[in-house]
Scaffold this motif. Sequence first.
Motif, PDB file in Angstrom:
ATOM      1  N   GLU A   1       0.839  -1.199   0.000  1.00 47.71           N
ATOM      2  CA  GLU A   1       0.000   0.000   0.000  1.00 47.71           C
ATOM      3  C   GLU A   1       0.872   1.246   0.000  1.00 47.71           C
ATOM      4  N   SER A   2       1.919   1.211   0.820  1.00 47.63           N
ATOM      5  CA  SER A   2       2.870   2.324   0.869  1.00 47.63           C
ATOM      6  C   SER A   2       3.886   2.102  -0.242  1.00 47.63           C
ATOM      7  N   GLN A   3       4.597   3.154  -0.579  1.00 50.91           N
ATOM      8  CA  GLN A   3       5.672   2.982  -1.558  1.00 50.91           C
ATOM      9  C   GLN A   3       6.861   2.344  -0.855  1.00 50.91           C
ATOM     10  N   VAL A   4       7.377   1.287  -1.467  1.00 54.81           N
ATOM     11  CA  VAL A   4       8.550   0.602  -0.928  1.00 54.81           C
ATOM     12  C   VAL A   4       9.524   0.360  -2.072  1.00 54.81           C
ATOM     13  N   TRP A   5      10.794   0.646  -1.818  1.00 58.04           N
ATOM     14  CA  TRP A   5      11.854   0.380  -2.802  1.00 58.04           C
ATOM     15  C   TRP A   5      12.833  -0.596  -2.169  1.00 58.04           C
ATOM     16  N   LEU A   6      13.368  -1.473  -3.001  1.00 59.93           N
ATOM     17  CA  LEU A   6      14.286  -2.494  -2.509  1.00 59.93           C
ATOM     18  C   LEU A   6      15.454  -2.636  -3.473  1.00 59.93           C
ATOM     19  N   VAL A   7      16.655  -2.633  -2.919  1.00 58.20           N
ATOM     20  CA  VAL A   7      17.843  -2.938  -3.717  1.00 58.20           C
ATOM     21  C   VAL A   7      18.619  -4.023  -2.965  1.00 58.20           C
ATOM     22  N   GLY A   8      19.284  -4.866  -3.724  1.00 60.39           N
ATOM     23  CA  GLY A   8      20.037  -5.938  -3.089  1.00 60.39           C
ATOM     24  C   GLY A   8      21.290  -6.241  -3.881  1.00 60.39           C
ATOM     25  N   GLU A   9      22.286  -6.742  -3.192  1.00 58.93           N
ATOM     26  CA  GLU A   9      23.490  -7.186  -3.889  1.00 58.93           C
ATOM     27  C   GLU A   9      24.021  -8.439  -3.221  1.00 58.93           C
ATOM     28  N   LEU A  10      24.644  -9.247  -4.060  1.00 56.41           N
ATOM     29  CA  LEU A  10      25.212 -10.506  -3.621  1.00 56.41           C
ATOM     30  C   LEU A  10      26.709 -10.302  -3.434  1.00 56.41           C
ATOM     31  N   ALA A  11      27.196 -10.615  -2.235  1.00 55.33           N
ATOM     32  CA  ALA A  11      28.628 -10.514  -1.954  1.00 55.33           C
ATOM     33  C   ALA A  11      29.086 -11.823  -1.338  1.00 55.33           C
ATOM     34  N   GLN A  12      29.962 -12.531  -2.033  1.00 49.88           N
ATOM     35  CA  GLN A  12      30.523 -13.790  -1.553  1.00 49.88           C
ATOM     36  C   GLN A  12      29.435 -14.782  -1.129  1.00 49.88           C
ATOM     37  N   GLY A  13      28.379 -14.852  -1.960  1.00 52.83           N
ATOM     38  CA  GLY A  13      27.318 -15.821  -1.719  1.00 52.83           C
ATOM     39  C   GLY A  13      26.267 -15.403  -0.703  1.00 52.83           C
TER      40      GLY A  13
ATOM     41  N   GLN B   1      22.814  -8.859   0.683  1.00 57.63           N
ATOM     42  CA  GLN B   1      22.642  -7.652   1.495  1.00 57.63           C
ATOM     43  C   GLN B   1      21.581  -6.810   0.811  1.00 57.63           C
ATOM     44  N   PHE B   2      20.535  -6.494   1.558  1.00 58.65           N
ATOM     45  CA  PHE B   2      19.453  -5.691   1.000  1.00 58.65           C
ATOM     46  C   PHE B   2      19.374  -4.351   1.703  1.00 58.65           C
ATOM     47  N   ARG B   3      18.897  -3.369   0.955  1.00 53.54           N
ATOM     48  CA  ARG B   3      18.550  -2.074   1.543  1.00 53.54           C
ATOM     49  C   ARG B   3      17.158  -1.739   1.044  1.00 53.54           C
ATOM     50  N   ALA B   4      16.396  -1.063   1.884  1.00 50.21           N
ATOM     51  CA  ALA B   4      15.015  -0.754   1.514  1.00 50.21           C
ATOM     52  C   ALA B   4      14.630   0.611   2.054  1.00 50.21           C
ATOM     53  N   ALA B   5      13.603   1.176   1.448  1.00 46.27           N
ATOM     54  CA  ALA B   5      13.092   2.463   1.897  1.00 46.27           C
ATOM     55  C   ALA B   5      11.581   2.468   1.704  1.00 46.27           C
ATOM     56  N   SER B   6      10.919   3.315   2.477  1.00 42.70           N
ATOM     57  CA  SER B   6       9.476   3.481   2.334  1.00 42.70           C
ATOM     58  C   SER B   6       9.123   4.911   2.699  1.00 42.70           C
ATOM     59  N   ASP B   7       7.963   5.347   2.196  1.00 42.23           N
ATOM     60  CA  ASP B   7       7.499   6.682   2.550  1.00 42.23           C
ATOM     61  C   ASP B   7       6.708   6.665   3.860  1.00 42.23           C
ATOM     62  N   ALA B   8       6.474   5.494   4.438  1.00 46.52           N
ATOM     63  CA  ALA B   8       5.690   5.378   5.669  1.00 46.52           C
ATOM     64  C   ALA B   8       6.582   4.951   6.838  1.00 46.52           C
ATOM     65  N   ARG B   9       6.473   5.678   7.959  1.00 45.16           N
ATOM     66  CA  ARG B   9       7.363   5.432   9.103  1.00 45.16           C
ATOM     67  C   ARG B   9       7.241   4.020   9.666  1.00 45.16           C
ATOM     68  N   LEU B  10       6.002   3.554   9.861  1.00 46.65           N
ATOM     69  CA  LEU B  10       5.821   2.226  10.435  1.00 46.65           C
ATOM     70  C   LEU B  10       6.369   1.158   9.496  1.00 46.65           C
TER      71      LEU B  10
END
Length: 135
Positions: free
Chosen positions: A52-64, A67-76
């Motif tokens: 429902e909220s905007q969510v963005w996700l990026v991920g990278e593979l390091a040595q198998g 690691q993910f990073r994410a963001a959203s426009d909603a605090r909860l």
Amino acid sequence: MSLPTAAQQALDDFAQCPGWEQRARLLMQWGERLVPLNEAERGEGNRVHGCESQVWLVGELAQGHWQFRAASDARLIRGLLAVLLARVNGLTAEELAAVDLVAWFEQLGLARQLSPSRSNGLNAVLQRMRQMAGD
């Protein structure tokens, strides 16, 4: 299977909260720890659909290990994403496939506060992670 260090830290932190109000406050604090995504990372290609909220996700593979990073426009949602990332960061694709989202939020004492739409959104995030790991 042992938990990642950050996941164990989340369990310890949330176990010390006697009630929902304290947990909600802690969730917001965890959300503030998320590493911000830059404008390019907040592009349509990284947007997770099904939230429902905007969510963005990026991920990278390091040595198998992912690691993910994410963001959203909603605090909860940022808080929920932060504890989800604590659970999945550093896992292999196989371990990621075995993560039980509902059980994780129950362990944290947050499952009852997950509305169906939030639960669906977090499931969409986890599915996206699994897709990335499976590519």
